[in-house]
Structure formats: structure tokens, C-alpha cells
Motif scaffolding. Structure first.
Motif: not given
Length: 177
Positions: A99-110
Motif C-alpha cells: 500500500p502506498a501513501t503520499f502527501w504534498m509537504r513542501n511540494t509546490y507543484i499540483p
């Protein structure tokens, strides 16, 4: 002898000196200028591979994607990047499906997050994930890789679960750590 009052200050100076002397700095060609200007960590571009998405209408869509192969590369992902070329992305291969879980911390690109099964078929798609968000986003089940593309790309090409993603990691040494 250093007084107790000055020890924390001295320790901070010594730590700063030690850190500034460690590690290597990527060449100017591999650094993200906007991140440097903002005082953010330097971003190093990763090795790239060709990748093709074959939609259910038989159309083939080609990309050049960076490979986040090691655990350190996967932890960094696309953080601190301000732009990504239209036909680019990043793939996160796993040594075994999970199972993979991701987030967008410090990620400026949608981004669009495309979860891939071991046979290269698309398990699920999370479209238009907003930047700078720490909400966790997960695959529906175990996946072999996650492909990140610019937000809106999956809709633009009409990709759906079950479509095929073709890529070859054989040229990369070792597996993800």
C-alpha cells in the motif's frame, strides 16, 4: 575554559561549520534556481527513463520521468520544485507491491498521482492533488509504483484505471532501499 553560558553558542557554531563542510553540492545544471533563491534545500535532478502510458483507446503518450529509486530519493520526491516540464514526471518504484501513501509537504507543484500494479496496469488515480498539503493520499491496495505527473495530465490524455504504463527499470542498479 568555556563558560557554561557560552557552550550552547559554541556548539551551534561548531555544528554549522561541520555541516557546511559535509556532503557534495550538485552542479549548477542540476539545481533548482527558485529553491535556492528561496533559501530552500538544493534539489538534485534524478536519473530519467522513458515511460509510455497506453490509454484504452490505444493512444500512446510518452514522458521522460525521474526515478526516485532509493528511500532517500523517495522521501525527497518532488519537494521544493517550482516547475516541471509538460511531458515529465517522477516514478517511485517499490521493491515489492505494498500500500502506498503520499502527501504534498513542501511540494509546490499540483500533481496527479497514478498508482501502478506490478503488471504495469493503473490501479487508481488521484487527480489534481493540491500543493503544500499534508493530507495523506493512498492507493486502494498494494501497488508496485507511483507515478506523479503535472495536475490535469491524467484527464488531458484520458487515462483511467486499467490502462497500461510501460517503463523499464533494468538499467538502474539495485532496488529501493
Amino acid at each position: 575554559m568555556i563558560s557554561v553560558r557560552h557552550r550552547p553558542f559554541l556548539a551551534a557554531i561548531l555544528l554549522a561549520a561541520a555541516v557546511s563542510g559535509c556532503g557534495s553540492t550538485p552542479s549548477a545544471a542540476t539545481q533548482e534556481p527558485a529553491a535556492q533563491a528561496a533559501g530552500e534545500p538544493t534539489v538534485q535532478k534524478l536519473r530519467t527513463i522513458p515511460l509510455t502510458i497506453v490509454t484504452n483507446d490505444g493512444k500512446r503518450h510518452s514522458y521522460t520521468v525521474e526515478v526516485a529509486h532509493t528511500s532517500d530519493e523517495q522521501a525527497q520526491g518532488l519537494m521544493y520544485r517550482r516547475t516541471m516540464p509538460k511531458d515529465a514526471g517522477m516514478i517511485f518504484p517499490f521493491p515489492a507491491p505494498r500500500p502506498a501513501t503520499f502527501w504534498m509537504r513542501n511540494t509546490y507543484i499540483p500533481l496527479d498521482m497514478v498508482f501502478l500494479l506490478a503488471d504495469g496496469r493503473i490501479e487508481s488515480i488521484l487527480a489534481d492533488v493540491p500543493p503544500l498539503n499534508e493530507a495523506q493520499r493512498s492507493s486502494l491496495g498494494p501497488v508496485a509504483a507511483v507515478l506523479e505527473l503535472n495536475a490535469g495530465e491524467a484527464a488531458r490524455i484520458g487515462v483511467t484505471p486499467g490502462d497500461l504504463v510501460e517503463y523499464d527499470l533494468r538499467d538502474l542498479q539495485g532496488g529501493a532501499e
